[in-house]
Design a protein around this motif. Structure first.
Motif, short mmCIF file in Angstrom:
data_model
loop_
_atom_site.label_atom_id
_atom_site.label_comp_id
_atom_site.label_asym_id
_atom_site.label_seq_id
_atom_site.Cartn_x
_atom_site.Cartn_y
_atom_site.Cartn_z
N GLN A 139 44.34 37.30 33.63
CA GLN A 139 43.49 36.63 34.27
C GLN A 139 43.60 35.27 34.44
OE1 GLN A 139 39.78 38.07 32.08
NE2 GLN A 139 39.11 38.63 34.24
N ASP A 178 38.87 31.60 44.92
CA ASP A 178 39.57 32.61 44.25
C ASP A 178 38.68 33.52 43.36
OD1 ASP A 178 41.83 32.56 45.58
OD2 ASP A 178 42.90 31.19 44.17
N SER A 230 36.13 36.63 42.01
CA SER A 230 35.72 37.84 42.90
C SER A 230 34.06 37.72 43.07
CB SER A 230 35.83 38.89 41.90
OG SER A 230 35.32 38.85 40.49
N PRO A 285 40.26 36.62 38.91
CA PRO A 285 41.15 37.64 39.37
C PRO A 285 42.39 37.54 38.35
CG PRO A 285 41.63 35.68 40.73
CD PRO A 285 40.16 35.37 39.89
N HIS A 325 48.87 36.17 43.45
CA HIS A 325 48.26 37.19 43.27
C HIS A 325 48.80 38.63 43.58
CE1 HIS A 325 43.84 35.29 43.76
NE2 HIS A 325 45.00 34.13 44.12
#
Length: 267
Positions: free
Chosen positions: A185, A194, A196, A202, A218
């Motif tokens: 994470q 960035d 969620s 994320p 990512h």
């Protein structure tokens, strides 16, 4: 004297055109054939010249491509050499620190406050990790916390305490010699965009270039960021470097053979 008759002259006059055709006909045909052969030779020469020029053009394009790749490789090699020199200097400093500790250990008198000395080593390691690149920071700080608890256990001998502390220092030293990629994470997040929809951080792929640089990307591979030591924040990766990071992650995971890679750094 005999003179030709009119009939003989008539037959002679009728055969004259035939004789003239026989005399002139083959000459004209020969000139036409020679002209055609000359034209064929010229066309063949022209085709050969065109083919040669096309071959030269292909070779020129290939030469330019190979030249561009050569200079790009030299630039990457030079950058990597500079990064390795900086990393080696840092490693030498850490090795000298460990050697100094080992040299000072026999000089510690029996009645000295060894517990205080070991406590200073643990505190220095904790401060170093907090000031270092934030890779696997939680696990590294947990290791320091275990050392702190170890110092509070009277049944553990001073020699064992020192051994485990030096082992922790050695582990930190190894980080500077390796390249590593792992998923986790996003931590130390400075860009709230960035996050969620439920506010959770994320999952990303981290990449550590020794202690030279730390980046993340990512999981879709479309964007990422690098850790800026000066500002203590993540900075977005440029598209070209993002592609380079994607390739470096595959190299670190042994999905591609070893190769030169670029590391994002502040100029």
């Amino acid at each position: 004297m005999l003179y030709p008759s009119k009939l003989s002259i008539h037959h002679l006059a009728g055969g004259l055109p035939l004789l003239l055709w026989l005399l002139t006909g083959p000459s004209v045909s020969a000139e036409t054939g020679a002209a055609e052969r000359l034209q064929t030779v010229e066309l063949d020469a022209l085709n050969e010249e065109i083919a040669s020029q096309q071959t030269i053009n292909r070779l020129d394009n290939e030469t330019r491509r190979m030249t561009d790749e050569y200079w790009a490789l030299l630039a990457r090699q030079a950058q990597l050499t500079r990064r390795e020199a900086a990393l080696e200097a840092e490693l030498r400093g850490q090795v000298e620190t460990l050697q100094t500790l080992r040299q000072q250990l026999p000089r510690v008198p029996p009645d000295a406050d060894l517990d205080a000395f070991l406590q200073q080593l643990v505190e220095a390691l904790d401060a170093f990790i907090r000031a270092d690149l934030p890779f696997q920071r939680e696990d590294r700080l947990k290791r320091v916390a275990r050392l702190a608890r170890l110092l509070e256990q009277p049944e553990t001998s001073p020699a064992e305490r020192l051994r485990q502390i030096l082992f922790a220092y050695q582990q930190e030293l190894e980080y500077g010699r390796t390249i590593e990629s792992y998923d986790g994470q996003l931590t130390d997040q400075s860009d709230q965009s960035d996050q969620s929809d439920d506010g959770e951080q994320p999952w990303v792929s981290y990449l550590r270039y020794g202690r030279v640089a730390l980046v993340y990307q990512h999981l879709d591979g479309q964007r990422g960021a690098w850790w800026d030591r000066e500002s203590g924040r993540w900075q977005p990766l440029e598209p070209a470097l993002n592609r380079e990071v994607r390739r470096a992650i595959r190299i670190a995971r042994k999905q591609l053979p070893p190769d030169l890679v670029l590391a994002p750094l502040r100029k």
